[in-house]
Design an enzyme around this catalytic site. Structure first.
Site, PDB file in Angstrom:
ATOM      1  CG  ASN A  76      -1.749  -1.290   1.288  1.00 43.95           C
ATOM      2  OD1 ASN A  76      -1.608  -2.044   2.243  1.00 43.95           O
ATOM      3  ND2 ASN A  76      -2.556  -1.576   0.265  1.00 43.95           N
ATOM      4  CB  VAL A  84       0.833   6.628   2.616  1.00 44.92           C
ATOM      5  CG1 VAL A  84       0.047   5.711   3.546  1.00 44.92           C
ATOM      6  CG2 VAL A  84       2.272   6.779   3.093  1.00 44.92           C
ATOM      7  CB  CYS A  85      -2.474   3.318  -0.940  1.00 39.16           C
ATOM      8  SG  CYS A  85      -4.146   2.841  -1.416  1.00 39.16           S
ATOM      9  CG  LEU A  86      -3.282   5.335   4.687  1.00 39.84           C
ATOM     10  CD1 LEU A  86      -3.091   6.310   5.834  1.00 39.84           C
ATOM     11  CD2 LEU A  86      -3.051   3.923   5.160  1.00 39.84           C
ATOM     12  CG  LEU A 140      -0.713   3.031  -3.898  1.00 40.42           C
ATOM     13  CD1 LEU A 140      -0.186   4.182  -3.060  1.00 40.42           C
ATOM     14  CD2 LEU A 140      -1.234   3.546  -5.238  1.00 40.42           C
TER      15      LEU A 140
END
Length: 202
Positions: A76, A84-86, A140
């Site tokens: 992620n 950062v993929c949240l 990601l």
């Protein structure tokens, strides 16, 4: 209700007074770096990262931007830009007291209730939970996601290899204060509105 400027000052001052090593960019409270250590009992243990944080003028009504300056191998987190993929908690960012927020889990989302979200909690809770519980279904980094799902031992070995090569104290110290990829860093994705801060689409 506090103004965005006051909220920025309050949150950043809390962070500055914490145990985290924080470096302001040109004494600007809206842009700074935080030295972040990998959580214990994970493949990221012992890693040290320089994390770039930028707060928009509309903070906390728009979410901050976060990016890892030195490399990390995680489903992620974009390996090149450090984004950062949240996305899982995109709907739960709120500037108000007592809102719900949610953490990644491999199969489920763990819900925590009655938590005050601020800068310190990003480093004490959100990022450690992100590293502990990667979500390979919303990646990601496709290579990391595939490796985690198909061959977990090899995923763990590669994470440790990246930690030893790219997440040393020296690597964090050497991470550039200014990055040409800064515009590629995504919003931390806590924005409760549909209008996200400018950055990478998650």
């Amino acid at each position: 209700m506090s103004t965005p400027r006051r909220r920025i000052e309050t949150d950043v001052m809390k962070l500055l007074m914490s145990d985290y090593e924080v470096t302001l960019v040109n004494d600007n409270m809206q842009e700074f770096y935080v030295r972040f250590h990998g959580p214990t009992d994970t493949p990221f243990t012992g890693g040290v990262w320089k994390v770039h944080v930028e707060l928009p003028d509309q903070y906390p009504y728009k979410s901050p931007s976060i990016g890892f300056m030195n490399r990390i191998f995680h489903p992620n987190i974009d390996e090149v830009s450090g984004s950062v993929c949240l996305d899982v908690i995109n709907q739960t960012w709120s500037p108000m007291f007592g809102e719900f927020f949610f953490f990644f889990a491999v199969v489920i989302i763990i819900a925590y209730i009655d938590f005050i979200l601020d800068m310190i909690n990003i480093f004490e809770v959100f990022l450690p939970q992100l590293l502990r519980y990667p979500n390979p279904t919303d990646p990601l980094n496709g290579e990391a996601a595939a490796l985690l799902m198909r061959e977990p031992p090899k995923y763990e070995a590669k994470v440790k290899d990246y930690v030893s090569r790219y997440a040393t104290k020296e690597a964090a110290d050497a991470a550039a204060d200014e990055s040409s990829d800064e515009e590629d860093m995504s919003s931390v994705s806590f924005d409760s509105s549909e209008d996200e801060a400018t950055g990478m689409e998650l």
